[in-house]
Design an enzyme around this catalytic site. Structure first.
Site, PDB file in Angstrom:
ATOM      1  NE  ARG A   1      -1.584   5.372   5.138  1.00 20.94           N
ATOM      2  CZ  ARG A   1      -2.566   5.649   4.315  1.00 20.94           C
ATOM      3  NH1 ARG A   1      -2.988   6.908   4.188  1.00 20.94           N
ATOM      4  NH2 ARG A   1      -3.158   4.697   3.625  1.00 20.94           N
TER       5      ARG A   1
ATOM      6  CD  GLU B   1      -4.952   9.347  11.287  1.00 23.54           C
ATOM      7  OE1 GLU B   1      -4.344  10.162  10.585  1.00 23.54           O
ATOM      8  OE2 GLU B   1      -5.586   8.372  10.809  1.00 23.54           O
TER       9      GLU B   1
ATOM     10  CG  HIS C   1      -7.391   9.891   7.846  1.00 24.86           C
ATOM     11  ND1 HIS C   1      -6.411   9.066   8.324  1.00 24.86           N
ATOM     12  CD2 HIS C   1      -7.453   9.638   6.513  1.00 24.86           C
ATOM     13  CE1 HIS C   1      -5.915   8.332   7.348  1.00 24.86           C
ATOM     14  NE2 HIS C   1      -6.537   8.673   6.223  1.00 24.86           N
TER      15      HIS C   1
END
Length: 315
Positions: free
Chosen positions: A234, A263, A282
């Site tokens: 994370r 993000e 990601h």
């Protein structure tokens, strides 16, 4: 059952089949949903499938027919869980569907830093090898992983997969976890010892108040100058300003990140201009195979709810 998928593109950008879900009811699929579109789109929904779209208390209060939320991910911080519980809405998630894929991406980031394959390939296609006086050249230092120490913060499903790969590369593996237990081939150490002794530090712990910014100015200062930092966990596990400063000052040698604190990132994120920093958007979880598993497990969760015996309930 009326089923609404609010942000289906994340799970299925077009290469998967929704059949496992569509067989369970009357399904309406939206690739993406803006916050102001959710209530209208889900007004008749008895079940919602959602990845990152936010279901706030205010939104849930306007969905009286809603009985079930299936999160197509492991994390569910986008759901107001207290509001869901008050309304009697069952919330489920999916765990461990992408452990192998995330471990694979962890090493993809590491190899990008130590072998610089893309850099050298681009150099060849730019004509530098054809014009070289030597049969071989390198654009950056190359590092052998065998004999180096991999330090894992967190040793769950993903961390354990990373450990296996590291051992196969001939690395020594040390690990820190809140509640340590013996694991063959892995030395359990304190957090301080892990930062101090690792050639590679890789983050695989959950994000909690305790682990937030576990990588910061002090922990970075305790690392070896040639050490590398990896994060496929994370984004907020890292203080990004401190990491950018450490990379700029040469406190550590490099970082490979698949996650950031916000993000998509804002243009002023300091890591976007930091040296020796590899960032991917990601995608560690998003291999075809992992998304296939996620699709099936999402359908399984919904079906068990319909049958009266829900599994993977987090509400």
């Amino acid at each position: 059952m009326n089923i609404v998928i609010l942000d289906g593109y994340t799970l299925n950008p077009g290469d998967l089949d929704w059949t496992a879900v569509s067989e369970l009811g009357n399904v309406k699929i939206y690739d993406r949903s803006k916050p102001e579109e959710i209530v209208e789109r889900a007004s008749n929904a008895e079940a919602i499938l959602v990845n990152k779209a936010v279901l706030s208390a205010a939104t849930l209060s306007q969905l009286p027919k809603l009985k079930y939320i299936g999160v197509t991910a492991t994390g569910y911080n986008n759901i107001d869980m207290e509001a869901a519980k008050k309304q009697g809405i069952v919330v489920t998630n999916v765990k461990a569907y992408s452990s192998a894929s995330v471990a694979q991406q962890t090493f993809a980031l590491l190899l990008a830093l130590v072998n610089r394959v893309e850099t050298h390939s681009q150099s060849v296609f730019a004509g530098e090898w054809a014009s070289s006086q030597d049969f071989s050249y390198s654009k950056s230092p190359l590092t052998e992983l065998a004999g180096k120490t991999m330090g894992l913060i967190g040793l769950g499903d993903i961390g354990s997969n990373v450990a296996e790969i590291a051992l196969a590369f001939g690395m020594k593996v040390i690990a820190y976890r809140k509640h340590p237990k013996p694991v063959q081939g892995i030395e359990m150490v304190s957090l301080e010892a892990l930062f101090k002794n690792s050639d590679v530090v890789s983050l695989h712990c959950p994000l909690t108040e305790e682990t937030k910014e576990i990588v910061n100015k002090n922990s970075l200062a305790s690392m070896k100058p040639g050490a590398l930092l990896l994060n496929t966990g994370r984004g907020p596990l890292i203080n990004e300003h401190d990491l950018a400063e450490a990379l700029t000052n040469g406190t550590i040698a490099g970082a490979g990140l698949d996650v950031l604190s916000v993000e998509p990132p804002k243009n002023d994120n300091p890591l976007l201009s930091a040296p020796n920093c590899v960032i991917t958007p990601h995608v560690a979880w998003a291999t075809f195979e992992a998304r296939q598993r996620l699709m099936q497990l999402t359908a399984d969760n919904l079906q068990t709810f319909q049958n009266g015996s829900p599994v993977n309930v987090v509400s």
